[in-house]
Design an enzyme around this catalytic site. Structure first.
Site, mmCIF file in Angstrom:
data_model
loop_
_atom_site.group_PDB
_atom_site.id
_atom_site.type_symbol
_atom_site.label_atom_id
_atom_site.label_comp_id
_atom_site.label_asym_id
_atom_site.label_seq_id
_atom_site.Cartn_x
_atom_site.Cartn_y
_atom_site.Cartn_z
ATOM 1 N N GLU A 105 0.729 -1.171 0.322
ATOM 2 C CA GLU A 105 -0.294 -0.235 0.072
ATOM 3 C C GLU A 105 0.705 0.816 0.065
ATOM 4 O OE1 GLU A 105 -2.886 -0.314 -0.211
ATOM 5 O OE2 GLU A 105 -3.657 -2.152 -0.194
HETATM 6 C C1 FAD Z 1 2.030 -9.135 -0.045
HETATM 7 C C2 FAD Z 1 1.873 -8.852 -1.043
HETATM 8 C C3 FAD Z 1 0.754 -8.130 -1.299
HETATM 9 C C4 FAD Z 1 0.662 -7.362 -2.829
HETATM 10 N N1 FAD Z 1 -0.755 -7.129 -2.731
HETATM 11 C C5 FAD Z 1 -0.690 -5.718 -3.240
HETATM 12 C C6 FAD Z 1 -2.017 -6.058 -4.271
HETATM 13 O O1 FAD Z 1 -2.974 -6.322 -3.964
HETATM 14 N N2 FAD Z 1 -1.575 -5.320 -5.739
HETATM 15 C C7 FAD Z 1 -0.519 -4.404 -6.140
HETATM 16 O O2 FAD Z 1 -1.243 -3.527 -7.214
HETATM 17 N N3 FAD Z 1 0.402 -4.489 -5.451
HETATM 18 C C8 FAD Z 1 0.297 -5.664 -3.950
HETATM 19 N N4 FAD Z 1 1.578 -5.502 -3.794
HETATM 20 C C9 FAD Z 1 3.115 -4.943 -4.202
HETATM 21 C C10 FAD Z 1 2.995 -4.268 -3.051
HETATM 22 O O3 FAD Z 1 2.416 -2.717 -3.206
HETATM 23 C C11 FAD Z 1 4.344 -3.451 -3.822
HETATM 24 O O4 FAD Z 1 5.374 -4.171 -3.486
HETATM 25 C C12 FAD Z 1 5.432 -1.773 -2.884
HETATM 26 O O5 FAD Z 1 4.529 -0.499 -3.534
HETATM 27 C C13 FAD Z 1 6.873 -1.739 -3.184
HETATM 28 O O6 FAD Z 1 7.025 -1.568 -4.856
HETATM 29 P P1 FAD Z 1 8.225 -2.179 -5.150
HETATM 30 O O7 FAD Z 1 8.060 -3.900 -4.391
HETATM 31 O O8 FAD Z 1 8.394 -2.144 -6.494
HETATM 32 O O9 FAD Z 1 9.086 -1.716 -4.469
HETATM 33 P P2 FAD Z 1 10.025 -0.288 -5.117
HETATM 34 O O10 FAD Z 1 9.568 0.452 -5.518
HETATM 35 O O11 FAD Z 1 11.323 -1.065 -5.738
HETATM 36 O O12 FAD Z 1 10.673 0.451 -4.081
HETATM 37 C C14 FAD Z 1 11.846 -0.346 -3.394
HETATM 38 C C15 FAD Z 1 12.906 0.046 -2.010
HETATM 39 O O13 FAD Z 1 13.104 2.060 -2.523
HETATM 40 C C16 FAD Z 1 12.443 2.419 -2.396
HETATM 41 N N5 FAD Z 1 12.057 3.465 -3.240
HETATM 42 C C17 FAD Z 1 11.068 3.428 -4.166
HETATM 43 N N6 FAD Z 1 11.185 4.767 -4.933
HETATM 44 C C18 FAD Z 1 11.573 5.789 -3.888
HETATM 45 C C19 FAD Z 1 11.426 6.884 -3.991
HETATM 46 N N7 FAD Z 1 10.673 8.219 -4.908
HETATM 47 N N8 FAD Z 1 11.547 7.605 -2.597
HETATM 48 C C20 FAD Z 1 12.197 7.548 -1.633
HETATM 49 N N9 FAD Z 1 12.482 5.483 -2.078
HETATM 50 C C21 FAD Z 1 11.572 5.027 -2.473
HETATM 51 C C22 FAD Z 1 11.131 2.304 -1.371
HETATM 52 O O14 FAD Z 1 10.404 2.792 -0.406
HETATM 53 C C23 FAD Z 1 11.830 0.221 -1.316
HETATM 54 O O15 FAD Z 1 12.053 0.969 0.379
HETATM 55 C C24 FAD Z 1 1.616 -6.805 -3.470
HETATM 56 C C25 FAD Z 1 3.068 -6.201 -2.476
HETATM 57 C C26 FAD Z 1 3.383 -7.721 -1.757
HETATM 58 C C27 FAD Z 1 4.787 -8.897 -0.850
#
Ligand code: FAD
Length: 591
Positions: free
Chosen positions: A438
């Site tokens: 989220e």
């Molecule tokens: C169990 C589970 C359930 C989920 N359910 C859903 C769902 O129902 N629907 C859905 O769409 N997604 C879902 N997700 C995805 C989840 O919302 C994302 O994993 C989350 O938003 C982070 O995106 P990412 O994993 O690509 O991390 P990334 O965006 O790659 O980020 C990696 C790190 O970099 C940091 N970062 C990235 N950009 C910035 C910035 N601009 N400023 C500061 N820090 C930054 C982040 O804070 C994080 O620490 C789920 C994930 C899991 C693991």
């Protein structure tokens, strides 16, 4: 791990401190305490007796996928049927969609108990409520009629499909395509990952809310549209028809939430229906995401509650070492660890976080009702301001606390906590996702400081500071509340000064927000929890001789919070002011 719904604590927060029924009534929303308590007890019963017993076994068994689709753990289906038969999914949905029309704050109580009972199971229901609200707020009447009654009743569930393999935080990168079919609908193609409840065997249809890009859409977030894509197409008589090109290509294997199906979904020319306007999809989806962020805070509260209960029960039973002084029981070979100061520190920390977060989240949930239904425009506007300002705090601060509370539970149990039999390691695994999904907590902190505080020149934050100042003025004449008044007044001034500095600093230095945001959010979180514990203290002190042992316990917790936990804010103020150069020094980490 057993779960006892904390009815007494919930009622203390709802009725005694927040006076929920009166607040709603003064805004023109009628509900009485008995109705709220009736829902609380009914939902608590099914959570404790039906859903909680599936939590441990569901974690061990997990979800599985075969040619027929995705299967939830044993018992999940039956529990879901009972939940739907009891009318629980629709409690706070609109009456004209078959819902109960009760205030949204009542829905939050149910969400908390579901999360306490079984976070994996809870996820099958919680996103459906968000999908319901998003379609209700943005779609045309035809689409609402097609989806909302079945979502409200729980006959169908919903998902939010944002994340793709190359795009999580930065949704502007998403590539899922939506091509007009010429009949008003669209063909949706692309792959979404990590989709919670993306496929399962609980219902005969699933409504996916999918972010996708139309052919000539501009790059970035401005070119994103939102579509409702059912797993099975809807026939003319409103029933689930043929499959709709939505394929679950895999289940993510993950650290916790093993009973929750986290899916890789492939949309292959699936028929999608535009929700709202083209290229306005992200704004429409934010209706769901903001609700889901507050919901994540509520889920965090629920998970923390259960971990706290386990730690407390264990600490009363476990005999180890001699307790200090007067607590020593010579008839026993050793004393219960609950009598050790350090164990008490951990238990009180858990309880202070849980109780304070509960007050904060119920109050914020109340704002969703006021925003939607208050007869007075000023009340609606203020509620909207508070919600937009504080939703990132509800999501990030409380989810970090849930991880802390679960980790403390493991610490209280010692080695037994690390062993799977006792359940607290499951709580810790289940809680760990809350600061990530989220929108990560780092992103929430950025949202708070950059958009909600600096973005409006500190206007909304000033409103909050003013509300707290009015409270401290009110309690100024009550000597028993002096420590609360002093602590809050000091913090109010510190935050006021910090706001001015950060707003000016951000203009001069583009790294200011990134350097200060997380500490700033934590500071605001502490401030809010202190304010709510102070309100709890005021409630107890006002009772005078009528205060019971329960009330005295709340007052003691409030003092513990102010004395032992709030001093952290002194460090947070310093950290929020730290030099931007320290973080970005390439000598420390090369990019
Ligand atoms: C169990 C589970 C359930 C989920 N359910 C859903 C769902 O129902 N629907 C859905 O769409 N997604 C879902 N997700 C995805 C989840 O919302 C994302 O994993 C989350 O938003 C982070 O995106 P990412 O994993 O690509 O991390 P990334 O965006 O790659 O980020 C990696 C790190 O970099 C940091 N970062 C990235 N950009 C910035 C910035 N601009 N400023 C500061 N820090 C930054 C982040 O804070 C994080 O620490 C789920 C994930 C899991 C693991």
């Amino acid at each position: 791990m057993t779960y006892h719904p904390p009815f007494r604590d919930m009622r203390f927060a709802l009725h005694e401190v927040l006076d929920t029924a009166s607040v709603l009534s003064s805004a023109g929303i009628e509900i009485d305490r008995d109705t709220i308590d009736g829902v609380l007890e009914g939902a608590g019963e099914i959570c404790a007796r039906v859903i909680a017993p599936l939590n441990g076994p569901g974690d061990v068994q997990g979800v599985r996928r075969d040619d027929e689709g995705v299967h939830t753990p044993d018992g999940f289906q039956e529990a879901y049927e009972r939940y739907v038969a009891g009318g629980w999914p629709s409690v706070d949905a609109d009456e004209h969609h078959g819902g109960g029309g009760l205030p949204l704050v009542v829905g939050s109580l149910i969400k908390e108990m579901l999360a306490s009972a079984n976070p994996s199971w809870a996820l099958y229901t919680s996103l459906s409520a968000g999908v319901y609200r998003c379609i209700n707020a943005n779609a045309d009447e035809e689409l609402k009629q097609a989806f909302l009654p079945n979502l409200a009743s729980g006959r169908w569930t919903g998902t939010m499909c944002l994340t793709e393999p190359h795009c999580g935080t930065d949704l502007g990168l998403l590539t899922t395509r939506a091509v007009p079919r010429g009949d008003g609908a669209y063909r949706i193609s692309g792959t979404k990952i990590f989709i919670t409840s993306g496929d399962h065997d609980l219902t005969d249809n699933i409504v996916h809310l999918v972010l996708a890009r139309t052919p000539d859409a501009p790059a970035g977030t401005r070119g994103i549209s939102l579509f409702a894509v059912p797993k099975r197409r809807i026939t003319d008589d409103g029933e689930p028809g043929p499959a709709n090109g939505v394929h679950c290509d895999g289940l993510e294997s993950k650290m916790g939430l093993h009973g929750s199906a986290t899916c890789v979904l492939r949309f292959d020319d699936a028929v999608g229906h535009l929700v709202g306007e083209e290229s306005r999809g992200l704004a429409a989806m934010f209706v769901m995401m903001n609700g889901a962020r507050l919901g994540t805070g509520v889920m965090a509260l629920g998970v923390a509650e259960t971990a706290g209960q386990a730690a407390l029960a264990f600490s009363r039973e476990r005999l180890q070492s001699r307790a200090p002084g007067s607590l020593h029981d010579p008839a026993q070979p050793a004393d219960p660890i609950i009598d050790q100061p350090d164990v008490r520190r951990m238990l009180l920390t858990q309880q202070a976080w849980v109780g304070g977060s509960r007050l904060f989240l119920y109050w914020l949930s109340l704002q969703t009702d006021l925003r939607r239904e208050a007869t007075d425009l000023g009340v609606r506007v203020q509620a909207d301001d508070l919600l937009s300002l504080l939703t990132p705090v509800a999501k990030a601060f409380v989810s970090d606390r849930a991880v802390e509370v679960s980790s403390l539970a493991m610490q209280v149990l010692g080695g037994a906590g690390y062993i799977t039999d006792n359940g607290v390691e499951q709580s810790l695994r289940d809680a760990r996702i809350l600061p990530i999904y989220e929108g990560t907590n780092g992103v929430q902190a950025h949202d708070l400081l950059a958009r909600k505080v600096i973005g409006d020149g500190g206007r909304r934050m000033k409103q909050l500071l003013e509300m707290v100042s009015q409270f401290t003025d009110r309690i100024a004449g009550t000597p028993e509340l002096a420590p609360f008044g002093t602590a809050l007044s000091t913090l109010t001034e510190q935050i006021r000064e910090l706001n001015t500095e950060l707003i000016a600093g951000a203009e001069q230095d583009e790294l200011r927000v990134g350097t200060s945001a997380v500490d700033y959010l934590d500071l605001v979180g502490h401030y809010l929890i202190a304010w709510f514990w102070a309100q709890a203290a005021e409630t107890v002190v006002t009772l005078g001789d009528a205060a019971t042992a329960y009330h005295e316990r709340q007052l003691a917790l409030a003092h513990f919070y102010i004395d032992k936990m709030l001093p952290t804010t002194a460090a947070l103020v310093l950290r929020a002011r730290s030099s931007t150069a320290v973080l970005m020094n390439p000598a420390a980490i090369a990019g």
